[in-house]
Design an enzyme around this catalytic site. Structure first.
Site, PDB file in Angstrom:
ATOM      1  N   GLY A 182      14.912 104.505  36.832  1.00 27.72           N
ATOM      2  CA  GLY A 182      13.843 103.782  37.038  1.00 27.72           C
ATOM      3  C   GLY A 182      12.391 104.295  36.648  1.00 27.72           C
ATOM      4  N   ASN A 197      15.748 106.257  43.259  1.00 33.49           N
ATOM      5  CA  ASN A 197      15.668 107.884  42.847  1.00 33.49           C
ATOM      6  C   ASN A 197      15.021 107.977  41.848  1.00 33.49           C
ATOM      7  OD1 ASN A 197      17.808 107.147  41.107  1.00 33.49           O
ATOM      8  ND2 ASN A 197      19.332 108.464  42.271  1.00 33.49           N
ATOM      9  N   TYR A 235      29.405  97.676  17.268  1.00 35.82           N
ATOM     10  CA  TYR A 235      30.797  98.328  17.686  1.00 35.82           C
ATOM     11  C   TYR A 235      31.992  97.421  17.629  1.00 35.82           C
ATOM     12  CZ  TYR A 235      28.033 102.285  19.384  1.00 35.82           C
ATOM     13  OH  TYR A 235      27.165 103.412  19.224  1.00 35.82           O
ATOM     14  N   ASN A 273      28.454 106.302  42.924  1.00 34.44           N
ATOM     15  CA  ASN A 273      27.257 105.784  42.990  1.00 34.44           C
ATOM     16  C   ASN A 273      27.250 104.381  43.505  1.00 34.44           C
ATOM     17  OD1 ASN A 273      24.534 105.420  43.063  1.00 34.44           O
ATOM     18  ND2 ASN A 273      24.178 105.811  40.850  1.00 34.44           N
ATOM     19  N   ASN A 301      24.650  88.980  30.341  1.00 37.59           N
ATOM     20  CA  ASN A 301      23.988  90.259  29.858  1.00 37.59           C
ATOM     21  C   ASN A 301      22.509  89.846  30.062  1.00 37.59           C
ATOM     22  OD1 ASN A 301      26.415  90.729  28.485  1.00 37.59           O
ATOM     23  ND2 ASN A 301      25.252  91.930  27.202  1.00 37.59           N
ATOM     24  N   TYR A 303      33.398 101.038  35.480  1.00 39.02           N
ATOM     25  CA  TYR A 303      31.920 100.008  35.847  1.00 39.02           C
ATOM     26  C   TYR A 303      32.323  99.015  36.651  1.00 39.02           C
ATOM     27  CZ  TYR A 303      27.639  97.337  35.176  1.00 39.02           C
ATOM     28  OH  TYR A 303      26.830  96.529  35.762  1.00 39.02           O
ATOM     29  N   ARG A 348      34.089 100.275  20.787  1.00 37.42           N
ATOM     30  CA  ARG A 348      34.216 101.218  21.929  1.00 37.42           C
ATOM     31  C   ARG A 348      35.251 101.003  23.018  1.00 37.42           C
ATOM     32  NH1 ARG A 348      27.964 100.385  23.528  1.00 37.42           N
ATOM     33  NH2 ARG A 348      28.826  98.228  23.967  1.00 37.42           N
ATOM     34  N   GLY A 360      36.696  99.870  26.415  1.00 38.26           N
ATOM     35  CA  GLY A 360      36.129  99.098  27.597  1.00 38.26           C
ATOM     36  C   GLY A 360      35.327  97.993  27.130  1.00 38.26           C
ATOM     37  N   ASP A 361      35.226  97.388  25.915  1.00 37.70           N
ATOM     38  CA  ASP A 361      34.521  96.344  25.655  1.00 37.70           C
ATOM     39  C   ASP A 361      35.231  95.023  25.409  1.00 37.70           C
ATOM     40  OD1 ASP A 361      31.758  97.160  25.598  1.00 37.70           O
ATOM     41  OD2 ASP A 361      31.724  97.619  23.387  1.00 37.70           O
TER      42      ASP A 361
HETATM   43  N1  LIG Z   1      21.411  94.918  32.542  1.00 35.86           N
HETATM   44  C1  LIG Z   1      22.367  94.100  32.513  1.00 35.86           C
HETATM   45  O1  LIG Z   1      22.714  93.477  31.563  1.00 35.86           O
HETATM   46  C2  LIG Z   1      23.397  94.133  33.796  1.00 35.86           C
HETATM   47  C3  LIG Z   1      24.575  93.075  33.595  1.00 35.86           C
HETATM   48  C4  LIG Z   1      25.318  92.966  34.837  1.00 35.86           C
HETATM   49  C5  LIG Z   1      24.978  93.868  35.720  1.00 35.86           C
HETATM   50  N2  LIG Z   1      23.964  94.468  36.077  1.00 35.86           N
HETATM   51  C6  LIG Z   1      23.623  95.165  37.358  1.00 35.86           C
HETATM   52  O2  LIG Z   1      22.180  94.960  37.851  1.00 35.86           O
HETATM   53  C7  LIG Z   1      21.639  95.947  38.273  1.00 35.86           C
HETATM   54  C8  LIG Z   1      20.535  96.479  37.748  1.00 35.86           C
HETATM   55  O3  LIG Z   1      20.594  97.056  36.480  1.00 35.86           O
HETATM   56  P1  LIG Z   1      19.528  97.279  35.349  1.00 35.86           P
HETATM   57  O4  LIG Z   1      19.967  97.068  33.979  1.00 35.86           O
HETATM   58  O5  LIG Z   1      18.301  96.954  35.828  1.00 35.86           O
HETATM   59  O6  LIG Z   1      19.761  98.841  35.259  1.00 35.86           O
HETATM   60  P2  LIG Z   1      18.602 100.125  35.759  1.00 35.86           P
HETATM   61  O7  LIG Z   1      19.315 101.258  35.372  1.00 35.86           O
HETATM   62  O8  LIG Z   1      17.425  99.983  34.945  1.00 35.86           O
HETATM   63  O9  LIG Z   1      18.382  99.808  37.133  1.00 35.86           O
HETATM   64  C9  LIG Z   1      18.996 100.562  38.086  1.00 35.86           C
HETATM   65  C10 LIG Z   1      18.177 101.160  39.155  1.00 35.86           C
HETATM   66  O10 LIG Z   1      18.990 102.041  40.035  1.00 35.86           O
HETATM   67  C11 LIG Z   1      18.228 103.160  40.323  1.00 35.86           C
HETATM   68  N3  LIG Z   1      19.480 103.936  40.951  1.00 35.86           N
HETATM   69  C12 LIG Z   1      20.727 104.295  40.335  1.00 35.86           C
HETATM   70  N4  LIG Z   1      21.189 105.128  41.235  1.00 35.86           N
HETATM   71  C13 LIG Z   1      20.618 105.086  42.256  1.00 35.86           C
HETATM   72  C14 LIG Z   1      20.758 105.668  43.417  1.00 35.86           C
HETATM   73  N5  LIG Z   1      22.129 106.335  44.006  1.00 35.86           N
HETATM   74  N6  LIG Z   1      19.839 105.662  44.437  1.00 35.86           N
HETATM   75  C15 LIG Z   1      18.659 105.051  44.170  1.00 35.86           C
HETATM   76  N7  LIG Z   1      18.382 104.651  43.126  1.00 35.86           N
HETATM   77  C16 LIG Z   1      19.294 104.653  42.001  1.00 35.86           C
HETATM   78  C17 LIG Z   1      17.879 103.603  39.039  1.00 35.86           C
HETATM   79  O11 LIG Z   1      16.898 104.793  38.831  1.00 35.86           O
HETATM   80  C18 LIG Z   1      17.214 102.417  38.425  1.00 35.86           C
HETATM   81  O12 LIG Z   1      15.782 102.174  38.928  1.00 35.86           O
HETATM   82  C19 LIG Z   1      22.786  97.201  38.329  1.00 35.86           C
HETATM   83  O13 LIG Z   1      23.335  96.973  39.691  1.00 35.86           O
HETATM   84  C20 LIG Z   1      23.668  96.640  37.159  1.00 35.86           C
HETATM   85  O14 LIG Z   1      24.975  97.070  37.405  1.00 35.86           O
HETATM   86  C21 LIG Z   1      23.093  94.747  34.956  1.00 35.86           C
END
Ligand SMILES: NC(=O)c1ccc[n+]([C@@H]2O[C@H](COP(=O)([O-])OP(=O)(O)OC[C@H]3O[C@@H](n4cnc5c(N)ncnc54)[C@H](O)[C@@H]3O)[C@@H](O)[C@H]2O)c1
Length: 326
Positions: free
Chosen positions: A36, A32, A206, A92, A170, A141, A279, A281-282
């Site tokens: 992104g 959506n 933090y 979500n 991470n 989360y 913060r 939750g960390d």
């Molecule tokens: N970045 C990290 O370090 C990390 C660590 C652990 C887990 N994750 C998981 O990896 C996944 C991707 O993370 P990211 O860092 O790329 O985040 P991001 O926010 O860049 O990507 C998430 C994408 O999902 C889309 N989105 C969110 N809700 C939506 C919905 N209801 N419908 C359609 N699209 C939707 C957003 O627009 C975005 O493009 C997530 O599930 C996150 O929980 C990420």
């Protein structure tokens, strides 16, 4: 395979898409664009701009595209916000997820790779954390993702869903053409790189009183393309796996203070870091045991060194100073 990638316009999702295309898969992305970027989605893919919990949008995709498997990355992802405003996380990350699973069932698509998180573990009891570590999240989360992992178990048992859930530690770094450009950036490395680039005056650290070697939080930074490659390995193995969970991390922890120093070393620029309150939750330390994913999927990270990971992020940032330009 033809893959439906939720969140494929996001940071990790766009790299999953890039690597999956490289392996010859066809891709449909549903995103959506709340976080992104359309420009992050390769032009060879169909991008459906919709909520991934939208029944009509999902039915339209599944009834017109021969989807073999779903890679589910879409989510709300900010730990701190999830403590102050948990409702959107459960909506979500959990409720929408059930809508996705039910659309998959309606259309007979029974393969799923799910982006879970190390935040499902909560405070570490043992480090490094194996997949058997107790899961007691300390933020909504992590709880919302753990609930979805559990829902997947029941869909496996009752409906035969085949699934691999990846508990990422991470994510960091960039490929040649895709990097981290969140609209509401909360991740440490891009924030520090902003400071190194002169776009942000300082970065907050933090908490300096955690029970870690320098008092700052310790995390396991894993390169985004190594994360993406784990998804491709899982897609190949899903039929044999049935139902499984894997950590994705390198097994090495770096403290926040060490990351600041590494960014200074890699970029050659000083970084002003301000010590701030903890913060909520960390957890103090999150470091993965990656033995299982190495043994079962044959995964191993190509980037094992923090400086190398930061160098890829820095290169992408210098080449794309406004991110995706939107
Ligand atoms: N970045 C990290 O370090 C990390 C660590 C652990 C887990 N994750 C998981 O990896 C996944 C991707 O993370 P990211 O860092 O790329 O985040 P991001 O926010 O860049 O990507 C998430 C994408 O999902 C889309 N989105 C969110 N809700 C939506 C919905 N209801 N419908 C359609 N699209 C939707 C957003 O627009 C975005 O493009 C997530 O599930 C996150 O929980 C990420």
């Amino acid at each position: 395979m033809t893959l439906l990638v939720t969140g494929g316009a996001g940071y990790i999702g766009s790299v999953v898409v890039e690597r999956a295309l490289g392996r010859g898969h066809r891709i449909v992305v549903i995103d959506n664009l709340q976080e992104g970027h359309a420009a992050a989605v390769p032009s060879e893919c169909q991008l459906v701009q919709a909520d991934y919990g939208d029944r009509a949008a999902l039915d339209a995709i599944f009834s017109t595209q021969p989807i073999d498997a779903v890679v589910h990355l879409a989510a709300e992802t900010t730990v701190a916000t999830s403590v102050s405003d948990p409702a959107i996380y459960f909506q979500n990350n959990t409720v929408n997820g059930v809508a996705l699973l039910d659309a998959m069932r309606r259309h007979g698509v029974m393969r799923l790779v799910f982006s879970s998180t190390a935040a499902t573990y909560g405070e570490p009891v043992t480090v490094p954390m194996t997949e058997e570590h107790p899961q007691q999240p300390i933020n909504a989360y992590g709880e919302s993702k753990l609930m979805f992992e559990q829902i997947i178990r029941w869909y496996h048992r009752a409906y035969g869903l085949k699934s691999a859930s990846f508990r990422y530690f991470n994510a960091a770094g960039a490929t040649e053409s895709r990097g981290e450009a969140h609209r509401h950036e909360s991740h440490l490395i891009p924030l520090i790189l902003d400071v190194a680039a002169g776009d942000r005056p300082s970065v907050n650290i933090y908490g300096s009183d955690y029970p870690t070697r320098d008092g700052t939080c310790v995390r396991d930074y894993v390169h985004v393309s190594d994360i993406a490659d784990a998804h491709l390995l899982a897609l190949d193995a899903l039929d044999q796996l049935g139902l499984d969970w894997f950590n994705i991390g390198t097994g090495t922890g770096n403290s926040v203070a060490e990351v600041v120093t590494a960014v200074e070393r890699v970029t050659g620029h000083p970084v002003q870091a301000i010590r701030a309150e903890r913060r909520p939750g960390d957890p103090a330390t999150l470091v993965a045991s990656s033995d299982r994913i190495r043994q079962v999927l044959g995964w191993s990270p190509r980037y094992a060194d923090l400086d190398e990971i930061i160098a890829t992020a820095w290169r992408w940032r210098r080449q794309n100073p406004t991110g995706y330009g939107d």
